[in-house]
Design a protein around this motif. Structure first.
Motif, PDB file in Angstrom:
ATOM      1  N   ASP A 153      27.874  -6.210  28.358  1.00 33.83           N
ATOM      2  CA  ASP A 153      27.899  -7.511  29.032  1.00 33.83           C
ATOM      3  C   ASP A 153      27.666  -7.348  30.535  1.00 33.83           C
ATOM      4  OD1 ASP A 153      28.344  -8.874  26.693  1.00 33.83           O
ATOM      5  OD2 ASP A 153      30.500  -9.144  27.007  1.00 33.83           O
ATOM      6  N   ALA A 154      28.312  -6.331  31.126  1.00 34.48           N
ATOM      7  CA  ALA A 154      28.181  -6.100  32.567  1.00 34.48           C
ATOM      8  C   ALA A 154      26.761  -5.678  32.928  1.00 34.48           C
ATOM      9  CB  ALA A 154      29.175  -5.029  33.012  1.00 34.48           C
ATOM     10  N   MET A 155      26.133  -4.845  32.097  1.00 36.94           N
ATOM     11  CA  MET A 155      24.768  -4.387  32.370  1.00 36.94           C
ATOM     12  C   MET A 155      23.766  -5.528  32.247  1.00 36.94           C
ATOM     13  SD  MET A 155      24.986  -0.691  30.421  1.00 36.94           S
ATOM     14  CE  MET A 155      23.355  -0.120  30.880  1.00 36.94           C
ATOM     15  N   LEU A 156      24.012  -6.443  31.332  1.00 34.98           N
ATOM     16  CA  LEU A 156      23.150  -7.621  31.210  1.00 34.98           C
ATOM     17  C   LEU A 156      23.355  -8.572  32.392  1.00 34.98           C
ATOM     18  CD1 LEU A 156      23.577  -8.288  27.389  1.00 34.98           C
ATOM     19  CD2 LEU A 156      21.439  -7.636  28.523  1.00 34.98           C
ATOM     20  N   LYS A 157      24.614  -8.780  32.767  1.00 33.21           N
ATOM     21  CA  LYS A 157      24.922  -9.677  33.882  1.00 33.21           C
ATOM     22  C   LYS A 157      24.353  -9.147  35.201  1.00 33.21           C
ATOM     23  CE  LYS A 157      28.805 -11.912  36.251  1.00 33.21           C
ATOM     24  NZ  LYS A 157      30.297 -12.056  36.310  1.00 33.21           N
ATOM     25  N   ALA A 158      24.381  -7.818  35.381  1.00 31.14           N
ATOM     26  CA  ALA A 158      23.873  -7.201  36.610  1.00 31.14           C
ATOM     27  C   ALA A 158      22.359  -6.997  36.575  1.00 31.14           C
ATOM     28  CB  ALA A 158      24.573  -5.862  36.833  1.00 31.14           C
TER      29      ALA A 158
ATOM     30  N   ARG B 188      30.696  14.164  29.777  1.00 26.29           N
ATOM     31  CA  ARG B 188      30.366  15.244  30.722  1.00 26.29           C
ATOM     32  C   ARG B 188      31.103  15.082  32.044  1.00 26.29           C
ATOM     33  NH1 ARG B 188      25.325  14.478  30.509  1.00 26.29           N
ATOM     34  NH2 ARG B 188      24.910  13.449  32.502  1.00 26.29           N
ATOM     35  N   GLU B 189      31.222  13.844  32.499  1.00 30.16           N
ATOM     36  CA  GLU B 189      31.891  13.580  33.776  1.00 30.16           C
ATOM     37  C   GLU B 189      33.405  13.424  33.626  1.00 30.16           C
ATOM     38  OE1 GLU B 189      30.503  13.536  36.774  1.00 30.16           O
ATOM     39  OE2 GLU B 189      28.555  14.044  35.913  1.00 30.16           O
ATOM     40  N   ALA B 190      33.902  13.626  32.399  1.00 32.71           N
ATOM     41  CA  ALA B 190      35.335  13.487  32.106  1.00 32.71           C
ATOM     42  C   ALA B 190      35.837  12.089  32.408  1.00 32.71           C
ATOM     43  CB  ALA B 190      36.148  14.536  32.867  1.00 32.71           C
ATOM     44  N   TRP B 191      34.968  11.100  32.198  1.00 32.94           N
ATOM     45  CA  TRP B 191      35.405   9.707  32.309  1.00 32.94           C
ATOM     46  C   TRP B 191      36.135   9.290  31.035  1.00 32.94           C
ATOM     47  CZ3 TRP B 191      30.513   6.774  34.557  1.00 32.94           C
ATOM     48  CH2 TRP B 191      30.218   7.307  35.819  1.00 32.94           C
ATOM     49  N   ILE B 192      35.705   9.851  29.917  1.00 33.93           N
ATOM     50  CA  ILE B 192      36.422   9.620  28.663  1.00 33.93           C
ATOM     51  C   ILE B 192      36.644  10.962  27.975  1.00 33.93           C
ATOM     52  CG2 ILE B 192      35.446   7.312  28.358  1.00 33.93           C
ATOM     53  CD1 ILE B 192      33.674   8.440  26.173  1.00 33.93           C
ATOM     54  N   LEU B 193      37.688  11.027  27.166  1.00 31.96           N
ATOM     55  CA  LEU B 193      38.025  12.229  26.415  1.00 31.96           C
ATOM     56  C   LEU B 193      37.982  11.912  24.928  1.00 31.96           C
ATOM     57  CD1 LEU B 193      41.096  13.503  28.484  1.00 31.96           C
ATOM     58  CD2 LEU B 193      38.713  14.244  28.693  1.00 31.96           C
ATOM     59  N   ARG B 194      37.336  12.767  24.171  1.00 32.93           N
ATOM     60  CA  ARG B 194      37.317  12.604  22.726  1.00 32.93           C
ATOM     61  C   ARG B 194      38.669  13.012  22.143  1.00 32.93           C
ATOM     62  NH1 ARG B 194      32.309  12.047  20.185  1.00 32.93           N
ATOM     63  NH2 ARG B 194      30.465  12.436  21.460  1.00 32.93           N
TER      64      ARG B 194
ATOM     65  N   ARG C 200      37.555   9.117  15.819  1.00 32.84           N
ATOM     66  CA  ARG C 200      36.520   8.411  16.565  1.00 32.84           C
ATOM     67  C   ARG C 200      37.065   7.838  17.864  1.00 32.84           C
ATOM     68  NH1 ARG C 200      34.160   3.936  12.891  1.00 32.84           N
ATOM     69  NH2 ARG C 200      32.625   3.884  14.534  1.00 32.84           N
ATOM     70  N   VAL C 201      38.378   7.826  18.016  1.00 31.78           N
ATOM     71  CA  VAL C 201      39.003   7.234  19.198  1.00 31.78           C
ATOM     72  C   VAL C 201      38.709   8.080  20.437  1.00 31.78           C
ATOM     73  CG1 VAL C 201      41.213   6.666  20.288  1.00 31.78           C
ATOM     74  CG2 VAL C 201      40.827   6.131  17.876  1.00 31.78           C
ATOM     75  N   VAL C 202      38.426   7.415  21.558  1.00 27.28           N
ATOM     76  CA  VAL C 202      38.296   8.096  22.846  1.00 27.28           C
ATOM     77  C   VAL C 202      39.266   7.448  23.823  1.00 27.28           C
ATOM     78  CG1 VAL C 202      35.881   8.687  22.457  1.00 27.28           C
ATOM     79  CG2 VAL C 202      36.440   6.581  23.666  1.00 27.28           C
ATOM     80  N   SER C 203      39.691   8.212  24.809  1.00 24.95           N
ATOM     81  CA  SER C 203      40.593   7.690  25.836  1.00 24.95           C
ATOM     82  C   SER C 203      39.906   7.750  27.187  1.00 24.95           C
ATOM     83  CB  SER C 203      41.897   8.485  25.866  1.00 24.95           C
ATOM     84  OG  SER C 203      41.648   9.855  26.082  1.00 24.95           O
ATOM     85  N   VAL C 204      40.176   6.756  28.011  1.00 23.58           N
ATOM     86  CA  VAL C 204      39.578   6.680  29.348  1.00 23.58           C
ATOM     87  C   VAL C 204      40.509   7.347  30.347  1.00 23.58           C
ATOM     88  CG1 VAL C 204      38.651   5.154  31.119  1.00 23.58           C
ATOM     89  CG2 VAL C 204      38.481   4.511  28.701  1.00 23.58           C
ATOM     90  N   THR C 205      39.989   8.296  31.122  1.00 23.64           N
ATOM     91  CA  THR C 205      40.790   8.996  32.122  1.00 23.64           C
ATOM     92  C   THR C 205      40.935   8.120  33.372  1.00 23.64           C
ATOM     93  OG1 THR C 205      38.871  10.027  33.169  1.00 23.64           O
ATOM     94  CG2 THR C 205      39.860  11.179  31.287  1.00 23.64           C
TER      95      THR C 205
ATOM     96  N   ALA D 141      35.486   4.723  37.677  1.00 25.74           N
ATOM     97  CA  ALA D 141      34.029   4.724  37.597  1.00 25.74           C
ATOM     98  C   ALA D 141      33.507   3.588  36.722  1.00 25.74           C
ATOM     99  CB  ALA D 141      33.549   6.069  37.053  1.00 25.74           C
ATOM    100  N   LEU D 142      34.146   3.381  35.580  1.00 27.03           N
ATOM    101  CA  LEU D 142      33.701   2.328  34.672  1.00 27.03           C
ATOM    102  C   LEU D 142      33.976   0.944  35.252  1.00 27.03           C
ATOM    103  CD1 LEU D 142      34.838   3.937  31.295  1.00 27.03           C
ATOM    104  CD2 LEU D 142      32.498   3.665  32.125  1.00 27.03           C
ATOM    105  N   GLN D 143      35.040   0.816  36.017  1.00 26.21           N
ATOM    106  CA  GLN D 143      35.338  -0.466  36.653  1.00 26.21           C
ATOM    107  C   GLN D 143      34.248  -0.846  37.649  1.00 26.21           C
ATOM    108  OE1 GLN D 143      37.902  -2.243  35.536  1.00 26.21           O
ATOM    109  NE2 GLN D 143      37.251  -3.981  36.800  1.00 26.21           N
TER     110      GLN D 143
END
Length: 237
Positions: free
Chosen positions: A138-143, A208-214, A219-224, A230-232
């Motif tokens: 949604d953010a990529m479409l809005k931007a 790769r950037e350690a923004w999320i961890l597997r 299948r669950v990932v966690s946001v660091t 960064a995602l914000q």
């Protein structure tokens, strides 16, 4: 092309592979893109090792799985992005059909029972899914990084500039035959998230950037904390 190879012949062949509950459980266990041993898949499908071996052989022969030997053990994974898309699409269709025919509230019990972490952020084969993935698209479409194109999306000049600056390769790099920015309806959110080459590259970048961890075997990932910041910035772009 004979009847067995024609489209009307292919559909029932694939449908027969997916119709068995044990084979469906095996495929869904592997939908996160992992490679797993036969014994683990037998446990996930709640069948004997002998029965699992027969199911796995049929799925490999049918082109839905690939196998690889490591010593005395054999490991399995989803054969292709197309196979993964088929499995995910079947799951989405099943949830949609349940919702339309059930007298229960619109959100299916299947979704209500899922843990919050799974609903928020998880993998969908080789790309990100869940609430976070829907918000990112949604953010990529809005931007104006992406624009709708038919049923999928195309990258804008601004999007190319922003993504290259983040470390994502431009669409020309590698010349993949896969669709670059594919629309994938999220199983739990019932709205699109981003798949295709770009979806996979973004997931690779986030890991790769350690923004999320597997999460191992999930299948669950966690946001660091680093990833939240960064995602914000992307969500507020």
């Amino acid at each position: 092309m004979d009847d067995a190879q024609s489209i009307p012949g292919i559909i029932p062949r694939i449908a027969a592979l997916l119709a068995d509950p044990a084979r469906a459980a095996i495929l869904w266990t592997l939908i996160d893109g992992t490679t797993r041993p036969a014994g683990e898949l037998a446990f996930a499908a709640n069948v004997s090792a002998q029965s699992a071996s027969a199911h796995l052989a049929r799925l490999v022969e049918g082109g839905l799985l690939m196998s690889q030997a490591h010593g005395r053990h054999r490991y399995f994974r989803i054969a292709s992005a197309e196979a993964a898309s088929l499995i995910e699409s079947m799951a989405v269709l099943g949830v949609a059909t349940h919702t339309k025919t059930s007298r229960q509230p619109p959100q299916p019990a299947l979704v209500r029972a899922m843990p919050h972490q799974f609903l928020h952020a998880r993998t969908c084969y080789d790309h990100l899914a869940g609430e976070l993935a829907v918000q990112l698209l949604d953010a990529m479409l809005k931007a104006k990084w992406l624009e709708p194109e038919a049923k999928d999306f195309k990258l804008t000049a601004l999007g190319r500039e922003k993504l290259v600056a983040m470390g994502v390769a431009s669409p020309e790099h590698g010349k993949s035959r896969r669709l670059y920015a594919r629309c994938c309806i999220d199983l739990t959110q019932r709205r699109p998230h981003l798949a295709g080459v770009l979806g996979a590259e973004l997931l690779d970048l986030f890991v790769r950037e350690a923004w999320i961890l597997r999460t191992p075997r999930s299948r669950v990932v966690s946001v660091t904390p680093k990833g939240q910041q960064a995602l914000q910035q992307i969500l507020e772009a």
